[in-house]
Write a protein that holds these residues in place. Structure first.
Motif, PDB file in Angstrom:
ATOM      1  N   PHE A 126       0.840  -1.190   0.000  1.00  0.00           N
ATOM      2  CA  PHE A 126       0.000   0.000   0.000  1.00  0.00           C
ATOM      3  C   PHE A 126       0.878   1.244   0.000  1.00  0.00           C
ATOM      4  O   PHE A 126       1.870   1.310   0.726  1.00  0.00           O
ATOM      5  N   ARG A 127       0.498   2.193  -0.826  1.00  0.00           N
ATOM      6  CA  ARG A 127       1.169   3.493  -0.820  1.00  0.00           C
ATOM      7  C   ARG A 127       0.467   4.367   0.226  1.00  0.00           C
ATOM      8  O   ARG A 127      -0.321   5.247  -0.101  1.00  0.00           O
ATOM      9  N   GLU A 128       0.776   4.089   1.487  1.00  0.00           N
ATOM     10  CA  GLU A 128       0.088   4.750   2.596  1.00  0.00           C
ATOM     11  C   GLU A 128       0.358   6.245   2.659  1.00  0.00           C
ATOM     12  O   GLU A 128      -0.429   6.997   3.229  1.00  0.00           O
ATOM     13  N   TRP A 129       1.475   6.655   2.085  1.00  0.00           N
ATOM     14  CA  TRP A 129       1.940   8.027   2.244  1.00  0.00           C
ATOM     15  C   TRP A 129       0.864   9.033   1.852  1.00  0.00           C
ATOM     16  O   TRP A 129       0.624  10.016   2.569  1.00  0.00           O
ATOM     17  N   GLY A 130       0.184   8.815   0.730  1.00  0.00           N
ATOM     18  CA  GLY A 130      -0.794   9.780   0.245  1.00  0.00           C
ATOM     19  C   GLY A 130      -1.964   9.973   1.195  1.00  0.00           C
ATOM     20  O   GLY A 130      -2.376  11.107   1.474  1.00  0.00           O
ATOM     21  N   GLY A 131      -2.525   8.870   1.710  1.00  0.00           N
ATOM     22  CA  GLY A 131      -3.636   8.979   2.646  1.00  0.00           C
ATOM     23  C   GLY A 131      -3.216   9.663   3.938  1.00  0.00           C
ATOM     24  O   GLY A 131      -3.952  10.504   4.480  1.00  0.00           O
ATOM     25  N   ALA A 132      -2.031   9.297   4.447  1.00  0.00           N
ATOM     26  CA  ALA A 132      -1.535   9.917   5.677  1.00  0.00           C
ATOM     27  C   ALA A 132      -1.234  11.399   5.462  1.00  0.00           C
ATOM     28  O   ALA A 132      -1.432  12.216   6.374  1.00  0.00           O
ATOM     29  N   TYR A 133      -0.776  11.745   4.282  1.00  0.00           N
ATOM     30  CA  TYR A 133      -0.502  13.154   3.960  1.00  0.00           C
ATOM     31  C   TYR A 133      -1.787  13.976   4.077  1.00  0.00           C
ATOM     32  O   TYR A 133      -1.798  15.058   4.685  1.00  0.00           O
ATOM     33  N   LEU A 134      -2.872  13.474   3.511  1.00  0.00           N
ATOM     34  CA  LEU A 134      -4.146  14.191   3.583  1.00  0.00           C
ATOM     35  C   LEU A 134      -4.619  14.308   5.027  1.00  0.00           C
ATOM     36  O   LEU A 134      -5.173  15.344   5.427  1.00  0.00           O
ATOM     37  N   ALA A 135      -4.391  13.269   5.824  1.00  0.00           N
ATOM     38  CA  ALA A 135      -4.749  13.342   7.238  1.00  0.00           C
ATOM     39  C   ALA A 135      -3.913  14.402   7.947  1.00  0.00           C
ATOM     40  O   ALA A 135      -4.410  15.108   8.838  1.00  0.00           O
ATOM     41  N   GLY A 136      -2.643  14.533   7.558  1.00  0.00           N
ATOM     42  CA  GLY A 136      -1.793  15.563   8.144  1.00  0.00           C
ATOM     43  C   GLY A 136      -2.260  16.963   7.796  1.00  0.00           C
ATOM     44  O   GLY A 136      -2.242  17.870   8.641  1.00  0.00           O
ATOM     45  N   VAL A 137      -2.680  17.141   6.545  1.00  0.00           N
ATOM     46  CA  VAL A 137      -3.226  18.437   6.132  1.00  0.00           C
ATOM     47  C   VAL A 137      -4.455  18.767   6.974  1.00  0.00           C
ATOM     48  O   VAL A 137      -4.615  19.885   7.487  1.00  0.00           O
ATOM     49  N   LEU A 138      -5.340  17.784   7.118  1.00  0.00           N
ATOM     50  CA  LEU A 138      -6.563  17.994   7.890  1.00  0.00           C
ATOM     51  C   LEU A 138      -6.237  18.311   9.348  1.00  0.00           C
ATOM     52  O   LEU A 138      -6.856  19.192   9.968  1.00  0.00           O
ATOM     53  N   ALA A 139      -5.253  17.610   9.916  1.00  0.00           N
ATOM     54  CA  ALA A 139      -4.874  17.847  11.316  1.00  0.00           C
ATOM     55  C   ALA A 139      -4.361  19.273  11.521  1.00  0.00           C
ATOM     56  O   ALA A 139      -4.604  19.885  12.571  1.00  0.00           O
ATOM     57  N   ALA A 140      -3.652  19.801  10.528  1.00  0.00           N
ATOM     58  CA  ALA A 140      -3.079  21.142  10.664  1.00  0.00           C
ATOM     59  C   ALA A 140      -4.158  22.201  10.857  1.00  0.00           C
ATOM     60  O   ALA A 140      -3.929  23.208  11.549  1.00  0.00           O
ATOM     61  N   TYR A 141      -5.310  21.982  10.269  1.00  0.00           N
ATOM     62  CA  TYR A 141      -6.401  22.951  10.398  1.00  0.00           C
ATOM     63  C   TYR A 141      -7.165  22.791  11.718  1.00  0.00           C
ATOM     64  O   TYR A 141      -8.083  23.560  11.992  1.00  0.00           O
ATOM     65  N   HIS A 142      -6.805  21.787  12.524  1.00  0.00           N
ATOM     66  CA  HIS A 142      -7.480  21.561  13.796  1.00  0.00           C
ATOM     67  C   HIS A 142      -6.482  21.524  14.945  1.00  0.00           C
ATOM     68  O   HIS A 142      -6.740  20.895  15.978  1.00  0.00           O
TER      69      HIS A 142
END
Length: 566
Positions: A126-142
């Motif tokens: 699995f190329r997990e990096w992309g999904g985790a990246y989006l979660a990191g972006v979302l976390a930054a706004y919270h």
């Protein structure tokens, strides 16, 4: 119904009552955790096994153990009993699989989350990096404190990739933001199923000023989610959609579609349809995603959702070298009403077949699916290979090319990456195997005995063994096998699936020709678009290829392949 195998049996391989025949398809899965119904990683894997059993009527065996010694004994016992393929998930037991697999060359092992370089091991990465990246972006706004944490289970490749992606996404929005990382393996011997320890560490991380904890620790992660609810903070789930566990306190979940991956892997193994030994599933292939549903929707403003969509599109664009939006066909992107595609008249069972009943095959199924998704009609014309290439830009918009001939490259555009044809966005890829007459005797280092037959423009061109050998370029697998029978060739390098099918189904070949090497090279087919079409619709062309890369690994596509083997 699936079969549970007790640990008592596994202690002594000889205690298995029924040893299955070596050529049977008898799947099994060996979990490397004692808890299967964990609401996360293992449960998703189990769902894929159960779906295959329900849809295909094939039972499976399952064993679960967190003890490394028991794990090795269990793996050997399953192989001795004749189970194949054996699903072996989780990189923590990679060394055991690497040790055991060579001892059972007739058994297929399917690793999940890591890759083993062995001829009888297939791998899903699995190329997990992309999904985790989006979660990191979302976390930054919270994250008002600009501080978040990553809680991993064991620092294996897949979990480290989740950590790296999460950190990159968070720091993309907050370059000076702080990401703290902890791994449960440093605090417990059961990193994947110790909820209490994860809860304890989660409390510590929240008390240290972290606003969000991303828990990538299998079943243990539920403890960190519970800690977030206690502290009135936020957590991020993993593997399955865990938003519902603590609504309002789970910001999102980074979902790996393990159930789909296992289901497709079993279908691929059932019919020997692996395009390569490794399947790599990321955002573009629908292998990973982040979950948005009614449980976390109140946490997400429309502006944040639009920001996530932009980042997802940018990630897909960077993976293909295309600047701009690649996620769907926007109203601003020009697209045609229809495409005319030339199909080579040479049969490529089971990928392309043209007969009196029409044009069928797995490749055509994939094109039909992308046609529906993009809302563009595909029209097909059956043409000889060379004529199809010459027709690009004249009477056809696209051509299913099975080679990299000068004719095709002069008139068409391949999906590209880093200056080369992008195999991740090929229409199909398959193995070329070596075939000889059964009465030729035992083969040795001189396996590729000349004269040889090879398909046109095949990947065999880079085989050093071919240098100086007499070769004949033959477009038809049937003709290649006939040349063996007539003594005009001693070795045929042919499409493995098609040749196997002919040898099984044709009396003139059955019992006379054998496969002496399962894979000597690979060959790919591409949907090549004419230069004029690409220049008129560049964004649509890239979207088309990206969609094909996703569809190639989809359950919908591979779930229908049985009909080609009846």
């Amino acid at each position: 119904m699936r079969q549970w195998i007790l640990f008592l049996w596994l202690a002594t391989p000889g205690l298995f009552a029924d040893v299955l025949p070596s050529d049977s398809f008898a799947p099994a899965i060996l979990f490397n955790s004692a808890i299967v119904l964990d609401g996360s990683y293992n449960e998703s894997l189990l769902a894929g096994m159960e779906q295959f059993e329900q849809e295909k009527g094939v039972p499976f065996a399952q064993v679960a153990t967190a003890d490394p010694d028991h794990y090795r004994q269990s793996l050997e016992s399953l192989a001795v009993a004749g189970h194949s393929p054996i699903i072996v998930p989780g990189g923590g037991t990679q060394s055991i699989v690497e040790t055991v697999a060579p001892s059972f060359p007739q058994t297929t092992f399917i690793s999940i989350g890591y890759q083993v370089d062995a001829p009888n091991v297939r791998s899903i990465i699995f190329r997990e990096w992309g999904g985790a990246y989006l979660a990191g972006v979302l976390a930054a706004y919270h994250s008002p404190n600009r501080k978040v944490a990553f809680l991993g289970g064991l620092p294996v490749r897949s979990v480290k990739e989740l950590e790296a992606g999460f950190r990159a996404g968070f720091n993309r929005v907050l370059p000076d933001g702080q990401v703290t990382s902890l791994y449960l393996s440093e605090y417990t011997e059961r990193p994947w199923d110790d909820e209490n320890k994860a809860r304890e560490l989660g409390r510590q991380l929240f008390s240290s000023g972290n606003d969000i904890v991303f828990a990538a620790a299998g079943g243990s992660g539920k403890g960190a989610l519970a800690a977030a609810a206690e502290a009135d903070k936020l957590a991020i789930g993993v593997d399955r959609n865990q938003n519902h566990l603590y609504p309002g306190h789970v910001l999102t979940s980074v979902v790996k579609h393990l159930d789909r991956a296992v289901y497709v892997a079993l279908i691929s193994e059932r019919w020997q349809l692996w395009r390569s030994h490794v399947k790599r599933l990321g955002l573009a292939q629908g292998g990973v995603s982040i979950s948005i549903d009614e449980n976390n929707q109140p946490l997400l403003s429309q502006d944040i959702i639009e920001e996530l969509q932009k980042n997802r599109s940018r990630l897909l664009a960077e993976s293909t070298g295309l600047a701009g939006d690649t996620d769907g066909v926007d109203q601003d992107i020009a697209k045609p009403q229809s495409l005319t595609v030339a199909v080579p008249e040479e049969v490529r069972f089971p990928f392309i077949q043209a007969d009196e009943s029409g044009i069928t095959g797995i490749a055509i199924d994939a094109l039909s699916m992308v046609s529906r998704q993009l809302g563009v009609e595909f029209e097909y014309r059956v043409l000889p290979t060379r004529r199809g290439a010459y027709s690009l830009g004249e009477s056809v918009d696209g051509f299913i090319a099975i080679s990299h001939s000068d004719d095709t490259e002069a008139r068409g555009v391949f999906p590209m990456r880093d200056g080369n044809a992008d195999e991740d966005r090929a229409l199909m890829t398959w193995d070329l195997a070596a075939f000889q007459l059964i009465n030729q005797g035992v083969v040795d280092a001189s396996m590729l005995q000349p004269p040889l037959t090879i398909p046109p423009g095949s990947g065999t061109d880079n085989l050093t063994e071919l240098q100086g050998l007499e070769t004949h370029v033959i477009g038809s697998v049937e003709r290649q096998l006939n040349m063996l029978l007539r003594g005009h060739a001693k070795t045929a390098l042919a499409d493995a699936l098609h040749a196997d099918h002919l040898i099984r189904s044709r009396p003139e070949f059955a019992g006379k020709i054998r496969k002496v090497a399962a894979s000597v090279s690979t060959e790919s087919s591409y949907l090549v678009l004419s230069k004029s079409f690409y220049h008129q619709y560049p964004e649509f062309s890239e979207i088309l290829w990206n969609k094909l890369s996703e569809i190639r690994e989809s359950v919908e596509l591979w779930d229908g392949v049985d009909r080609y083997f009846r």
